[in-house]
Scaffold this motif. Structure first.
Motif, PDB file in Angstrom:
ATOM      1  N   ASP A 218       0.824  -1.214   0.000  1.00  0.00           N
ATOM      2  CA  ASP A 218       0.000   0.000   0.000  1.00  0.00           C
ATOM      3  C   ASP A 218       0.856   1.263   0.000  1.00  0.00           C
ATOM      4  O   ASP A 218       0.603   2.206  -0.752  1.00  0.00           O
ATOM      5  N   LEU A 219       1.878   1.274   0.854  1.00  0.00           N
ATOM      6  CA  LEU A 219       2.697   2.480   0.977  1.00  0.00           C
ATOM      7  C   LEU A 219       3.673   2.623  -0.192  1.00  0.00           C
ATOM      8  O   LEU A 219       3.828   3.721  -0.743  1.00  0.00           O
ATOM      9  N   LEU A 220       4.314   1.542  -0.599  1.00  0.00           N
ATOM     10  CA  LEU A 220       5.275   1.623  -1.705  1.00  0.00           C
ATOM     11  C   LEU A 220       4.605   1.945  -3.032  1.00  0.00           C
ATOM     12  O   LEU A 220       5.196   2.613  -3.882  1.00  0.00           O
ATOM     13  N   SER A 221       3.367   1.501  -3.221  1.00  0.00           N
ATOM     14  CA  SER A 221       2.656   1.841  -4.452  1.00  0.00           C
ATOM     15  C   SER A 221       2.370   3.339  -4.498  1.00  0.00           C
ATOM     16  O   SER A 221       2.469   3.973  -5.558  1.00  0.00           O
ATOM     17  N   ARG A 222       2.066   3.922  -3.342  1.00  0.00           N
ATOM     18  CA  ARG A 222       1.850   5.380  -3.275  1.00  0.00           C
ATOM     19  C   ARG A 222       3.160   6.148  -3.490  1.00  0.00           C
ATOM     20  O   ARG A 222       3.173   7.189  -4.152  1.00  0.00           O
ATOM     21  N   ILE A 223       4.230   5.633  -2.934  1.00  0.00           N
ATOM     22  CA  ILE A 223       5.543   6.243  -3.142  1.00  0.00           C
ATOM     23  C   ILE A 223       5.910   6.188  -4.624  1.00  0.00           C
ATOM     24  O   ILE A 223       6.431   7.155  -5.189  1.00  0.00           O
ATOM     25  N   SER A 224       5.637   5.066  -5.254  1.00  0.00           N
ATOM     26  CA  SER A 224       5.918   4.913  -6.684  1.00  0.00           C
ATOM     27  C   SER A 224       5.155   5.950  -7.512  1.00  0.00           C
ATOM     28  O   SER A 224       5.717   6.582  -8.408  1.00  0.00           O
ATOM     29  N   VAL A 225       3.887   6.137  -7.194  1.00  0.00           N
ATOM     30  CA  VAL A 225       3.069   7.134  -7.912  1.00  0.00           C
ATOM     31  C   VAL A 225       3.651   8.529  -7.719  1.00  0.00           C
ATOM     32  O   VAL A 225       3.739   9.316  -8.670  1.00  0.00           O
TER      33      VAL A 225
END
Length: 299
Positions: free
Chosen positions: A227-234
């Protein structure tokens, strides 16, 4: 993949983990003759100095950034530190007699973050610029962290996922690259980030203990990471246009891949059962979904 001597020496010199070799090899394939030399040129500057003017910054390797780009990047760091300060202050206000050490810890972290905020503001003042508003994709990262409901999640999010993605990759590279452009600013800037009281070290060790003692289940740990890494990626992909303008898109993509992989490797080292390649694909898919959601909300 086989690691050549130059890459091995580079990883050892900068105290970087060996697994980064796989990502560097992939980067080199894009331009076998020049890629490694170009990548190293950002941090291996020898006696070269950069140039700072009112309208642009030239790195020692000749890469040129508009001053507006530099200020925007600094604004992102400023926003991140400000959010962590506010989050820490909020967590330190929680009434929890069971975890008094956690409350005290975040009181101290809030004070430390105030120093970080001042350091970035002083750097921007030296360049006669003011912080700019970040995009929604960056806000989404910190909004997610704000809403975490357990101490275990909060420590992992702050001291492992955020630390090994944003800080260890983008923060460190920014400092090393711009040190040779603005050494007098960056020297004082770096001193403020020294963990003189050991508060950050304590947070990191407590996070390691939480993970190794399995206070968060394997399933919940993986979900938090995704959840957090996908947001960081975006949030990083949303700023990729800056890299395109500076003709460093390949290098920026390399940094992004390492930023996503780094926390996953740390979790695995601490005993979390996960498949790195599989998680990278899941995070990539989730990031696309989050990006579409943000774009719909923005209209």
């Amino acid at each position: 993949m086989v690691m050549n001597k130059n890459i091995e020496d580079l990883l050892n010199k900068y105290n970087m983990p060996i697994w980064i070799n796989d990502y560097i090899q992939e980067y080199i394939k894009s331009d076998p003759i020049n890629a490694l030399k170009r990548g190293v040129s950002f941090i291996e500057v020898k006696r070269k100095r950069g140039v700072v003017t009112s309208s642009y910054v030239v790195l020692p390797n000749g890469i040129k950034f508009n001053m507006s780009t530099v200020i925007y990047i600094l604004s992102l760091f400023y926003y991140g530190e400000k959010e962590i300060e506010q989050i820490s202050e909020s967590w330190s206000s929680i009434v929890d007699p069971v975890h008094p050490s956690y409350i005290k810890h975040f009181v101290n972290i809030s004070k430390l973050e105030k120093k970080h905020i001042r350091a970035i503001k002083n750097l921007m003042d030296g360049l006669t610029r003011r912080p700019e508003e970040p995009p929604e994709s960056v806000k989404e990262v910190f909004n997610y962290i704000k809403n975490l409901s357990t101490w275990q999640q909060r420590f992992v999010a702050l001291y492992l996922i955020l630390r090994y993605s944003y800080s260890a990759v983008f923060g460190q590279i920014f400092y090393k690259v711009f040190y040779f452009v603005m050494p007098e600013f960056m020297r004082s800037f770096g001193k403020v980030y020294i963990d003189s009281n050991g508060d950050i070290k304590w947070g990191i060790e407590e996070t390691k203990r939480i993970i190794k003692s399995k206070e968060i289940s394997n399933e919940d740990m993986i979900k938090l990471s995704e959840d957090l890494l996908s947001r960081i990626s975006v949030s990083v992909k949303g700023e990729m246009h800056l890299a395109v303008d500076a003709d460093i898109e390949k290098e920026a993509n390399l940094m992004l891949k390492i930023a996503i992989a780094y926390p996953l490797h740390q979790l695995k080292d601490y005993g979390v059962k996960l498949d790195i390649n599989e998680e990278e694909e899941i995070i990539k898919k989730k990031s696309e979904e989050i990006k579409s959601s943000i774009e719909k909300e923005e209209g």
